[in-house]
Scaffold this motif. Structure first.
Motif, short mmCIF file in Angstrom:
data_model
loop_
_atom_site.label_atom_id
_atom_site.label_comp_id
_atom_site.label_asym_id
_atom_site.label_seq_id
_atom_site.Cartn_x
_atom_site.Cartn_y
_atom_site.Cartn_z
N ARG A 151 -0.41 29.78 3.11
CA ARG A 151 0.52 29.45 4.37
C ARG A 151 0.48 27.98 4.41
O ARG A 151 1.21 27.67 5.56
CB ARG A 151 -0.05 30.39 5.47
N HIS A 152 -0.39 27.09 4.13
CA HIS A 152 -0.66 25.77 4.74
C HIS A 152 -0.75 24.63 3.78
O HIS A 152 -1.52 23.97 3.41
CB HIS A 152 -1.98 25.63 5.54
N ARG A 153 0.47 24.84 2.71
CA ARG A 153 0.55 23.95 1.46
C ARG A 153 1.08 22.76 1.88
O ARG A 153 1.22 21.82 0.93
CB ARG A 153 1.31 24.85 0.23
N SER A 154 1.27 22.24 3.31
CA SER A 154 1.70 20.82 3.54
C SER A 154 0.45 20.31 4.29
O SER A 154 -0.27 21.03 4.78
CB SER A 154 3.01 20.84 4.19
N VAL A 155 0.37 19.02 4.17
CA VAL A 155 -0.37 18.16 4.96
C VAL A 155 -0.57 18.64 6.51
O VAL A 155 -1.34 18.84 7.35
CB VAL A 155 -0.60 16.93 4.86
N LEU A 156 0.75 18.71 6.91
CA LEU A 156 1.27 18.97 8.34
C LEU A 156 0.67 20.17 8.72
O LEU A 156 -0.02 20.51 9.96
CB LEU A 156 2.62 18.85 8.73
N LEU A 160 -2.55 21.10 11.49
CA LEU A 160 -2.38 21.85 12.44
C LEU A 160 -3.29 22.99 12.59
O LEU A 160 -3.57 23.49 13.69
CB LEU A 160 -0.87 22.33 12.50
N ALA A 161 -3.32 23.70 11.54
CA ALA A 161 -4.39 24.88 11.39
C ALA A 161 -5.64 24.54 11.77
O ALA A 161 -6.43 24.91 12.49
CB ALA A 161 -4.48 25.60 10.05
N GLU A 193 -9.19 11.76 -0.28
CA GLU A 193 -9.42 12.99 -0.97
C GLU A 193 -8.57 13.97 -0.49
O GLU A 193 -8.49 15.22 -0.96
CB GLU A 193 -10.69 13.35 -0.45
N VAL A 194 -7.79 13.95 0.56
CA VAL A 194 -6.81 14.87 1.19
C VAL A 194 -5.78 15.34 -0.26
O VAL A 194 -5.63 16.67 -0.12
CB VAL A 194 -6.09 14.42 2.37
N PRO A 195 -5.27 14.44 -0.73
CA PRO A 195 -4.32 15.00 -1.94
C PRO A 195 -4.87 16.01 -2.83
O PRO A 195 -4.34 16.77 -3.34
CB PRO A 195 -3.72 13.76 -2.21
N VAL A 196 -6.48 15.65 -3.02
CA VAL A 196 -7.06 16.46 -3.89
C VAL A 196 -7.06 17.62 -3.55
O VAL A 196 -6.91 18.76 -4.39
CB VAL A 196 -8.47 15.70 -4.42
N MET A 197 -7.53 17.81 -2.35
CA MET A 197 -7.63 19.18 -1.90
C MET A 197 -6.29 20.04 -1.66
O MET A 197 -6.33 21.31 -1.99
CB MET A 197 -8.31 19.06 -0.29
N MET A 198 -5.31 19.20 -1.36
CA MET A 198 -4.01 20.10 -0.99
C MET A 198 -3.64 20.41 -2.50
O MET A 198 -2.97 21.50 -2.65
CB MET A 198 -3.11 19.03 -0.39
N GLY A 199 -3.74 19.65 -3.35
CA GLY A 199 -3.29 20.00 -4.91
C GLY A 199 -4.16 20.82 -5.60
O GLY A 199 -3.80 21.05 -6.81
N TYR A 200 -5.34 21.13 -5.24
CA TYR A 200 -6.15 22.09 -6.37
C TYR A 200 -5.62 23.61 -6.15
O TYR A 200 -5.30 24.14 -5.20
CB TYR A 200 -7.35 22.21 -5.36
N PRO A 201 -5.54 23.85 -7.44
CA PRO A 201 -5.04 25.46 -7.91
C PRO A 201 -6.12 26.44 -7.71
O PRO A 201 -6.70 26.84 -8.63
CB PRO A 201 -4.40 25.26 -9.20
N TRP A 228 -4.99 35.53 2.45
CA TRP A 228 -5.23 34.63 1.32
C TRP A 228 -6.62 34.87 0.88
O TRP A 228 -7.09 34.83 -0.28
CB TRP A 228 -5.28 33.50 1.93
N CYS A 229 -7.58 35.08 1.75
CA CYS A 229 -9.12 35.63 1.19
C CYS A 229 -9.20 36.76 0.58
O CYS A 229 -9.85 36.82 -0.46
CB CYS A 229 -10.14 35.54 2.34
N ILE A 230 -8.31 37.81 0.87
CA ILE A 230 -8.41 38.99 -0.04
C ILE A 230 -7.97 38.81 -1.28
O ILE A 230 -8.31 39.21 -2.08
CB ILE A 230 -7.72 40.20 1.00
N ARG A 231 -6.80 37.65 -1.37
CA ARG A 231 -6.09 37.90 -2.59
C ARG A 231 -7.26 36.90 -3.65
O ARG A 231 -7.12 37.26 -4.72
CB ARG A 231 -4.87 36.93 -2.40
#
Length: 272
Positions: A151-156, A160-161, A193-201, A228-231
């Protein structure tokens, strides 16, 4: 599975520390009385695998300290990773795989040869990579508040979360630890390091894990939602899911006893 509420009441324990280095990167290893110092872990680990606590982006072992105290009856270590917690900043951006390799190599050099990795937030990504790097030593994984929720795949959205979680779900002491650690980390390394976190599969990498995995969240976590956690728990052959009542993203600080109980229950069941 849900665990009952309770107040954190365990007397604080002293943490010892040693500098660790691997691949030219420098971090810190911490342990409590009763846990073998680095290089002196008994052969064959008669006490069973050690718990290894891994922090997330921008922070340090400090927001894991209460959980460390609760788990310290068994061998338990925490790490302060390169670039965070006042550790020297690397000269380049580090991938999650770089951090995973650092963790596995630093533990091996310290004589810690079998362990249960306990990662929180971005530390989940580091824990997965450490397990993939040294699958013969990582016997189980605990993934607390895993990022990045679909649900939070953008930095914004992610920012916010995190903001809403801090304002609505955390207490003053957890926010103080997190925000002061962010200052120690500094904006340059944090945003490196934020882009690393956001792009991690996360789901893709987790699919390569063949050991028991526990996914754990506070039931009010704004960052890592239940779907997300259950998945993630369903993405591995031996996955399980636990919610801790009345806790947000930094669940291990507000409800350390309940988190420790869940981890010990999982570890015992998985070993059997």
């Amino acid at each position: 599975m849900r665990f009952p509420l309770g107040r954190w009441s365990r007397k604080d324990v002293r943490l010892h520390r040693a500098e660790v280095e691997a691949n030219g990167l420098k971090g810190r290893l911490l342990w409590a009385d009763g846990t073998p110092p680095p290089g002196k872990q008994a052969a064959g680990n008669p006490a069973g695998p050690a718990y290894v606590l891994i922090h997330g982006i921008g922070v340090s072992h400090r927001y894991l300290r209460r959980l460390h105290c609760e788990l310290a009856a068994a061998p338990t270590y925490a790490l302060d990773l390169p670039g965070f917690a006042g550790r020297p900043k690397p000269g380049r951006q580090l991938s999650a795989a770089d951090y995973g390799a650092f963790i596995a190599q630093a533990l091996k050099a310290s004589g810690i040869d079998s362990y249960i990795l306990v990662g929180h937030s971005m530390g989940v990504q580091f824990a997965i990579e450490a397990a993939l790097y040294a699958p013969e030593r990582a016997l189980q994984l605990v993934l607390m508040g895993p990022v990045v929720d679909s649900r939070h795949r953008s930095v914004l959205r992610q920012g916010l979360a995190l903001f809403l979680d801090a304002m609505l779900r955390e207490n003053a002491s957890s926010n103080w630890i997190v925000f002061t650690d962010y200052l120690r980390c500094g904006p340059r390394w944090y945003f490196t390091e934020v882009p690393v976190m956001m792009g991690y599969p996360t789901e893709l990498r987790l699919a390569g894990i063949n050991v028991p995995v526990l996914v754990l969240r506070g039931n009010h976590d704004q960052v890592a939602g239940p779907e997300w956690c259950i998945r993630l728990a369903q993405a591995v052959p031996q996955g399980s899911f636990v919610e801790i009542p009345r806790a947000g993203h930094v669940v291990q600080h507000l409800r350390p006893q309940q988190v420790a109980d869940a981890i010990r229950s999982f570890a015992g069941a998985a070993s059997r």
